[in-house]
Write a protein that holds these residues in place. Structure first.
Motif, PDB file in Angstrom:
ATOM      1  N   ALA A 146      10.787  21.238  31.674  1.00  0.00           N
ATOM      2  CA  ALA A 146      11.140  21.155  33.365  1.00  0.00           C
ATOM      3  C   ALA A 146      11.400  19.815  33.733  1.00  0.00           C
ATOM      4  CB  ALA A 146       9.692  21.821  34.037  1.00  0.00           C
ATOM      5  N   GLN A 147      11.981  19.570  34.798  1.00  0.00           N
ATOM      6  CA  GLN A 147      12.444  18.349  35.445  1.00  0.00           C
ATOM      7  C   GLN A 147      11.786  18.078  36.702  1.00  0.00           C
ATOM      8  OE1 GLN A 147      14.765  16.560  33.418  1.00  0.00           O
ATOM      9  NE2 GLN A 147      14.347  18.205  32.094  1.00  0.00           N
ATOM     10  N   LYS A 148      11.940  16.932  37.303  1.00  0.00           N
ATOM     11  CA  LYS A 148      11.347  16.543  38.488  1.00  0.00           C
ATOM     12  C   LYS A 148      12.328  16.861  39.437  1.00  0.00           C
ATOM     13  CE  LYS A 148       8.633  12.734  36.426  1.00  0.00           C
ATOM     14  NZ  LYS A 148       8.588  11.269  36.474  1.00  0.00           N
ATOM     15  N   LYS A 149      12.662  18.037  39.716  1.00  0.00           N
ATOM     16  CA  LYS A 149      13.439  18.529  40.920  1.00  0.00           C
ATOM     17  C   LYS A 149      12.913  19.925  41.491  1.00  0.00           C
ATOM     18  CE  LYS A 149      16.424  21.349  37.744  1.00  0.00           C
ATOM     19  NZ  LYS A 149      17.906  21.539  37.339  1.00  0.00           N
ATOM     20  N   THR A 150      13.717  20.456  42.390  1.00  0.00           N
ATOM     21  CA  THR A 150      13.376  21.641  43.278  1.00  0.00           C
ATOM     22  C   THR A 150      14.037  22.881  42.310  1.00  0.00           C
ATOM     23  OG1 THR A 150      13.589  20.423  45.233  1.00  0.00           O
ATOM     24  CG2 THR A 150      13.753  23.030  45.244  1.00  0.00           C
ATOM     25  N   TYR A 151      12.898  23.962  42.175  1.00  0.00           N
ATOM     26  CA  TYR A 151      13.501  25.109  41.585  1.00  0.00           C
ATOM     27  C   TYR A 151      13.034  26.288  42.493  1.00  0.00           C
ATOM     28  CZ  TYR A 151      13.170  22.792  36.987  1.00  0.00           C
ATOM     29  OH  TYR A 151      13.536  22.118  35.853  1.00  0.00           O
ATOM     30  N   PRO A 152      13.976  27.239  42.560  1.00  0.00           N
ATOM     31  CA  PRO A 152      13.825  28.691  43.162  1.00  0.00           C
ATOM     32  C   PRO A 152      12.683  29.326  42.555  1.00  0.00           C
ATOM     33  CG  PRO A 152      15.672  28.945  41.904  1.00  0.00           C
ATOM     34  CD  PRO A 152      15.377  27.513  41.780  1.00  0.00           C
ATOM     35  N   TYR A 153      11.885  29.662  43.222  1.00  0.00           N
ATOM     36  CA  TYR A 153      10.456  30.511  42.641  1.00  0.00           C
ATOM     37  C   TYR A 153      10.318  31.744  43.577  1.00  0.00           C
ATOM     38  CZ  TYR A 153       6.180  31.476  40.485  1.00  0.00           C
ATOM     39  OH  TYR A 153       5.073  31.873  39.609  1.00  0.00           O
ATOM     40  N   GLU A 176      -0.054  15.520  30.778  1.00  0.00           N
ATOM     41  CA  GLU A 176       0.686  15.109  32.143  1.00  0.00           C
ATOM     42  C   GLU A 176       1.565  16.308  32.671  1.00  0.00           C
ATOM     43  OE1 GLU A 176       3.825  11.888  32.360  1.00  0.00           O
ATOM     44  OE2 GLU A 176       5.219  13.770  31.693  1.00  0.00           O
ATOM     45  N   VAL A 177       1.155  16.572  33.993  1.00  0.00           N
ATOM     46  CA  VAL A 177       1.634  17.859  34.681  1.00  0.00           C
ATOM     47  C   VAL A 177       2.633  17.344  35.926  1.00  0.00           C
ATOM     48  CG1 VAL A 177      -0.173  19.386  33.921  1.00  0.00           C
ATOM     49  CG2 VAL A 177      -0.435  17.817  36.054  1.00  0.00           C
ATOM     50  N   TYR A 178       3.515  18.100  35.762  1.00  0.00           N
ATOM     51  CA  TYR A 178       4.211  18.032  37.495  1.00  0.00           C
ATOM     52  C   TYR A 178       3.949  19.030  38.493  1.00  0.00           C
ATOM     53  CZ  TYR A 178       7.935  15.530  34.303  1.00  0.00           C
ATOM     54  OH  TYR A 178       8.474  14.686  33.552  1.00  0.00           O
ATOM     55  N   PHE A 205       1.841  24.461  42.252  1.00  0.00           N
ATOM     56  CA  PHE A 205       2.048  24.843  40.670  1.00  0.00           C
ATOM     57  C   PHE A 205       1.799  23.441  39.841  1.00  0.00           C
ATOM     58  CE2 PHE A 205       4.363  28.010  43.070  1.00  0.00           C
ATOM     59  CZ  PHE A 205       4.023  29.292  42.606  1.00  0.00           C
ATOM     60  N   TRP A 206       0.879  23.399  39.040  1.00  0.00           N
ATOM     61  CA  TRP A 206       0.428  22.386  38.223  1.00  0.00           C
ATOM     62  C   TRP A 206       1.075  22.829  36.924  1.00  0.00           C
ATOM     63  CZ3 TRP A 206      -3.566  18.504  39.287  1.00  0.00           C
ATOM     64  CH2 TRP A 206      -4.085  18.490  40.595  1.00  0.00           C
ATOM     65  N   VAL A 207       2.290  22.237  36.500  1.00  0.00           N
ATOM     66  CA  VAL A 207       2.877  22.691  35.462  1.00  0.00           C
ATOM     67  C   VAL A 207       2.917  21.600  34.164  1.00  0.00           C
ATOM     68  CG1 VAL A 207       5.392  23.550  34.611  1.00  0.00           C
ATOM     69  CG2 VAL A 207       4.545  23.949  36.857  1.00  0.00           C
ATOM     70  N   GLU A 208       2.901  22.116  33.180  1.00  0.00           N
ATOM     71  CA  GLU A 208       3.190  21.216  31.645  1.00  0.00           C
ATOM     72  C   GLU A 208       4.547  21.382  31.625  1.00  0.00           C
ATOM     73  OE1 GLU A 208       3.781  19.513  28.629  1.00  0.00           O
ATOM     74  OE2 GLU A 208       3.935  21.730  28.348  1.00  0.00           O
TER      75      GLU A 208
END
Length: 304
Positions: A146-153, A176-178, A205-208
């Motif tokens: 995953a990237q440090k950007k905006t995703y549609p959810y 490390e989580v985004y 959302f805390w994402v690995e």
């Protein structure tokens, strides 16, 4: 014997280098795909404001893959979610005729996503049937890497994809989580069965990022009538046990990825190169030795 050993060393060296190449360039394509045998249960706890009363709640979401309908590129999911008042040792879900009136909401969902990028597939009816509800965006996990950007959810209450905006990077027990934040502000929605109103939400959302797994989810929802009268508000997040289980699973998954994507190639390249060098040097040494023996034999023959 020396020739045989040299051949063995060269063969082993080539084999190890090939293993390293496959692990580096082929394994990620096979490993970084959602499995087809997932049975995941997540638990959240918190409070709800319902009818002017604050009550403890627990939320249970069960998501299972349908391997029969899934393919090599698409995974089909079945989900069941339940929100109940956390009273009298309540189970994860109760029926609508529960004597304690502890059921707040229950729903089911079915969707299909890409096994790599996590996005809902456009032709979902191909996998789910003509009556399936079309989904858009991410639904239950982030993509691999995953990237440090905006995703549609996908937000089921709104019935549309909402931007999940990258906020920050945090450390969660050594991982490390985004952190992504989804915001909905007074969107028209069905706030209860047969009742239309307004829906607002702030969800983290805390994402690995390597696996796209959600290790924590923090929800703050408010549902009102169209004139703003409160109907239901919910504040909840993963239980402590759920977070610990998610973190432990993430550590395990990351260790497997590191082993196959980092350590196997590294060992393959280094050990393979050493074997190749040793085999080549031994071959050259054997050749010089044979040439020396041959020259000595010729010299002896000339003297004789």
């Amino acid at each position: 014997m020396r020739k045989t050993l040299a051949i063995i060393l060269i063969f082993v060296g080539m084999f190890l280098v090939v293993i390293g190449i496959l692990a580096q360039f082929y394994a990620p394509d096979r490993l970084e795909k959602t499995p087809l045998d997932v049975h995941n249960v997540t638990h959240l706890s918190g409070t709800a404001e319902l009818g002017g009363e604050s009550v403890p709640i627990k939320i249970t979401s069960t998501t299972v893959t349908d391997s029969d309908k899934s393919t090599d590129n698409v995974v089909v999911w079945n989900n069941a979610s339940c929100v109940v008042k956390d009273e009298d040792d309540v189970p994860d879900c109760v029926s609508t005729d529960d004597p304690g009136n502890r059921l707040i909401s229950a729903s089911t969902d079915q969707f299909a996503t890409d096994r790599v990028n996590g996005l809902a597939v456009a032709d979902a009816t191909k996998y789910l049937g003509a009556d399936a509800t079309p989904h858009v965006g991410l639904v239950n996990k982030w993509p691999f890497n995953a990237q440090k950007k905006t995703y549609p959810y996908w937000d089921d209450t709104v019935g549309a994809a909402v931007d999940a905006v990258y906020q920050s990077t945090k450390d969660l027990d050594g991982i490390e989580v985004y952190v992504y934040k989804l915001t909905v502000d007074k969107a028209p929605a069905s706030i209860a069965e047969g009742i239309d109103g307004l829906y607002s939400a702030n969800t983290e959302f805390w994402v690995e990022p390597r696996t796209g797994d959600i290790l924590n989810q923090i929800e703050d929802q408010v549902r009102t009538t169209t004139d703003g009268s409160p109907v239901l508000s919910i504040q909840a997040e993963f239980t402590d046990k759920q977070q610990k289980d998610s973190i432990a699973s993430s550590h395990d998954n990351l260790s497997k990825l590191d082993l196959l994507e980092k350590w196997v190639p590294l060992v393959g390249y280094i050990a393979g190169a050493l074997c190749l060098i040793a085999g080549i040097l031994l071959t050259l040494s054997t050749r010089r030795r044979d040439e020396g023996s041959s020259n000595g034999t010729r010299e002896k023959a000339a003297v004789a």
